[in-house]
Design a protein around this motif. Structure first.
Motif, mmCIF file in Angstrom:
data_model
loop_
_atom_site.group_PDB
_atom_site.id
_atom_site.type_symbol
_atom_site.label_atom_id
_atom_site.label_comp_id
_atom_site.label_asym_id
_atom_site.label_seq_id
_atom_site.Cartn_x
_atom_site.Cartn_y
_atom_site.Cartn_z
ATOM 1 N N LEU A 1 -109.400 -78.007 19.055
ATOM 2 C CA LEU A 1 -109.129 -78.794 17.857
ATOM 3 C C LEU A 1 -108.154 -78.011 16.991
ATOM 4 C CD1 LEU A 1 -112.789 -79.864 17.009
ATOM 5 C CD2 LEU A 1 -111.000 -81.351 17.891
ATOM 6 N N VAL A 2 -107.058 -78.652 16.599
ATOM 7 C CA VAL A 2 -106.019 -77.952 15.847
ATOM 8 C C VAL A 2 -105.362 -78.907 14.850
ATOM 9 C CG1 VAL A 2 -103.800 -76.762 15.985
ATOM 10 C CG2 VAL A 2 -105.525 -76.354 17.741
ATOM 11 N N ARG A 3 -105.097 -78.402 13.642
ATOM 12 C CA ARG A 3 -104.288 -79.131 12.664
ATOM 13 C C ARG A 3 -102.928 -78.455 12.564
ATOM 14 N NH1 ARG A 3 -108.945 -79.193 9.393
ATOM 15 N NH2 ARG A 3 -108.073 -77.568 8.055
ATOM 16 N N TYR A 4 -101.872 -79.271 12.496
ATOM 17 C CA TYR A 4 -100.507 -78.755 12.422
ATOM 18 C C TYR A 4 -99.877 -79.132 11.078
ATOM 19 C CZ TYR A 4 -100.980 -79.148 17.562
ATOM 20 O OH TYR A 4 -101.409 -79.093 18.856
ATOM 21 N N THR A 5 -99.112 -78.229 10.531
ATOM 22 C CA THR A 5 -98.243 -78.542 9.403
ATOM 23 C C THR A 5 -96.846 -78.084 9.779
ATOM 24 O OG1 THR A 5 -100.036 -78.186 7.825
ATOM 25 C CG2 THR A 5 -97.799 -78.242 6.952
ATOM 26 N N LYS A 6 -95.903 -79.034 9.833
ATOM 27 C CA LYS A 6 -94.535 -78.725 10.228
ATOM 28 C C LYS A 6 -93.644 -78.612 8.996
ATOM 29 C CE LYS A 6 -95.139 -81.345 14.518
ATOM 30 N NZ LYS A 6 -94.678 -82.507 15.316
ATOM 31 N N TYR A 7 -92.777 -77.617 8.999
ATOM 32 C CA TYR A 7 -91.847 -77.399 7.899
ATOM 33 C C TYR A 7 -90.429 -77.496 8.452
ATOM 34 C CZ TYR A 7 -96.072 -75.525 5.767
ATOM 35 O OH TYR A 7 -97.354 -75.361 5.298
ATOM 36 N N LYS A 8 -89.665 -78.446 7.952
ATOM 37 C CA LYS A 8 -88.311 -78.657 8.450
ATOM 38 C C LYS A 8 -87.339 -77.638 7.859
ATOM 39 C CE LYS A 8 -88.818 -83.616 9.276
ATOM 40 N NZ LYS A 8 -88.268 -84.972 8.996
ATOM 41 N N GLU A 9 -86.309 -77.342 8.630
ATOM 42 C CA GLU A 9 -85.214 -76.498 8.180
ATOM 43 C C GLU A 9 -83.947 -77.342 8.169
ATOM 44 O OE1 GLU A 9 -82.552 -72.790 9.890
ATOM 45 O OE2 GLU A 9 -84.614 -73.021 10.571
ATOM 46 N N GLU A 10 -83.346 -77.474 7.000
ATOM 47 C CA GLU A 10 -82.188 -78.359 6.845
ATOM 48 C C GLU A 10 -82.522 -79.769 7.342
ATOM 49 O OE1 GLU A 10 -79.107 -76.432 8.979
ATOM 50 O OE2 GLU A 10 -78.874 -74.791 7.536
ATOM 51 N N LEU B 1 -125.023 -78.658 18.672
ATOM 52 C CA LEU B 1 -124.355 -79.783 18.025
ATOM 53 C C LEU B 1 -124.263 -79.610 16.514
ATOM 54 C CD1 LEU B 1 -123.102 -82.585 18.297
ATOM 55 C CD2 LEU B 1 -125.395 -83.566 18.255
ATOM 56 N N GLU B 2 -125.333 -79.158 15.892
ATOM 57 C CA GLU B 2 -125.361 -79.026 14.437
ATOM 58 C C GLU B 2 -124.347 -77.985 13.959
ATOM 59 O OE1 GLU B 2 -128.582 -78.445 10.773
ATOM 60 O OE2 GLU B 2 -129.194 -78.090 12.850
ATOM 61 N N ILE B 3 -124.308 -76.842 14.605
ATOM 62 C CA ILE B 3 -123.367 -75.789 14.214
ATOM 63 C C ILE B 3 -121.934 -76.271 14.406
ATOM 64 C CG2 ILE B 3 -122.492 -73.500 14.821
ATOM 65 C CD1 ILE B 3 -125.357 -72.695 15.488
ATOM 66 N N PHE B 4 -121.665 -76.904 15.550
ATOM 67 C CA PHE B 4 -120.306 -77.358 15.846
ATOM 68 C C PHE B 4 -119.832 -78.382 14.821
ATOM 69 C CE2 PHE B 4 -117.275 -80.263 17.747
ATOM 70 C CZ PHE B 4 -116.348 -79.402 18.310
ATOM 71 N N MET B 5 -120.642 -79.370 14.501
ATOM 72 C CA MET B 5 -120.206 -80.427 13.598
ATOM 73 C C MET B 5 -120.042 -79.919 12.172
ATOM 74 S SD MET B 5 -119.579 -82.953 15.492
ATOM 75 C CE MET B 5 -119.152 -84.056 14.145
ATOM 76 N N ASN B 6 -120.920 -79.042 11.728
ATOM 77 C CA ASN B 6 -120.772 -78.491 10.378
ATOM 78 C C ASN B 6 -119.520 -77.633 10.253
ATOM 79 O OD1 ASN B 6 -122.919 -79.328 8.558
ATOM 80 N ND2 ASN B 6 -124.324 -78.364 10.002
ATOM 81 N N HIS B 7 -119.060 -77.110 11.365
ATOM 82 C CA HIS B 7 -117.860 -76.274 11.338
ATOM 83 C C HIS B 7 -116.581 -77.083 11.519
ATOM 84 C CE1 HIS B 7 -115.940 -72.317 11.556
ATOM 85 N NE2 HIS B 7 -115.120 -72.849 12.454
ATOM 86 N N ASN B 8 -116.673 -78.236 12.188
ATOM 87 C CA ASN B 8 -115.467 -78.964 12.593
ATOM 88 C C ASN B 8 -115.373 -80.389 12.041
ATOM 89 O OD1 ASN B 8 -114.131 -77.049 14.641
ATOM 90 N ND2 ASN B 8 -116.254 -77.131 15.370
ATOM 91 N N PHE B 9 -116.142 -80.718 11.016
ATOM 92 C CA PHE B 9 -116.168 -82.090 10.513
ATOM 93 C C PHE B 9 -114.838 -82.535 9.905
ATOM 94 C CE2 PHE B 9 -117.378 -79.509 6.872
ATOM 95 C CZ PHE B 9 -116.704 -80.090 5.812
ATOM 96 N N LYS B 10 -113.980 -81.598 9.539
ATOM 97 C CA LYS B 10 -112.718 -81.956 8.900
ATOM 98 C C LYS B 10 -111.668 -82.468 9.881
ATOM 99 C CE LYS B 10 -113.277 -78.386 5.315
ATOM 100 N NZ LYS B 10 -112.665 -77.167 4.726
#
Length: 264
Positions: A58-67, A166-175
């Protein structure tokens, strides 16, 4: 070979747009930068960086453009391709302890030459047919394995995720904004088993719990951390600001923008 209008290229199957990596892929950044977070660790990519993004993370990306541009080379190594490769080039796979979502690759002469060989294609000066596409993918894979032999333990591990707490995983990754099917898969369960066990643990459906949990986190960030709604709704798994504002006001009786302004 697939192109967008930013002089980028993509070899292999398309990458999922959700916050889940379904297949390994090689990424080379040409222009712009990228910040990523997998719930455990932050990663930053700058122009000239090479990395392997690992499947089933599971990964969130934020891209920053150049020019006003974000240019990259992405080469997917899907399971079908990897299994066919393994039939022709057998490797003995061993367990690996590294659980990083991104593995950065040091530049060497072979990788640099490979990227240069793609330049006519990502610059739009030539087209690459499907048959040659797989040849280029195989060439890159052989280069990576030659220079980083331990990558065989990443690429050729076809095991599905094992059953975890399941409980540990969901509390850590709910976002993370992924489907219930993805959450079920990541915890080593069928969807029906996931829903049944989830209700027994949290005493509500997964969908309702996710909304409640994200809204609770949003309230804290707006009220105590003085964040703006526009800064948090995507990171909390909401797809658009209007939907976030609607469900937040329905739950708390106040719009997130007003709550945010009242605490500055």
């Amino acid at each position: 070979m697939k192109f967008n209008n930013l002089q980028s290229c993509h070899l292999g199957p398309e990458i999922s747009s959700e916050q889940f990596i379904p297949e390994h892929f090689f990424l080379f950044l040409l222009k712009g930068s990228m910040a990523s977070y997998d719930g455990h660790k932050h990663y930053t990519m700058e122009p000239g960086d090479y990395c392997i993004a690992r499947k089933n993370h599971l990964v969130r990306y934020t891209k920053y453009k150049e020019e006003d541009q974000f240019e990259k080379v992405i080469i997917s190594f899907d399971e079908i391709f990897l299994k066919k490769f393994l039939e022709r080039h057998p490797y003995q796979v061993e367990p690996i302890n590294n659980n990083d979502s991104f593995l950065f690759i040091n530049e060497d002469r072979l990788i640099k030459s490979f990227i240069q060989s793609l330049e006519p294609y990502y610059q739009g000066m030539a087209q690459l047919d499907h048959a040659f596409e797989d040849i280029k993918r195989e060439e890159l894979l052989m280069i990576l394995l030659k220079n980083n032999p331990s990558l065989k333990n990443i690429f050729f591990n076809f095991n599905i995720p094992h059953k975890i707490d399941l409980e540990i995983f969901m509390n850590h990754n709910f976002k993370f904004n992924v489907s219930l099917e993805r959450f079920a898969f990541m915890t080593g369960r069928s969807l029906s088993t996931f829903k049944r066990e989830f209700r027994s643990i949290f005493n509500m459906s997964p969908g309702k719990w996710l909304i409640n949990k994200r809204l609770q986190e949003a309230y804290f960030l707006l009220d105590k951390e003085h964040k703006k709604p526009t800064d948090i709704y995507i990171d909390l798994g909401f797809e658009d600001l209007s939907h976030f504002s609607y469900v937040f006001k329905k739950e708390y009786g106040i719009s997130p923008s007003i709550l945010s302004k009242s605490n500055r």
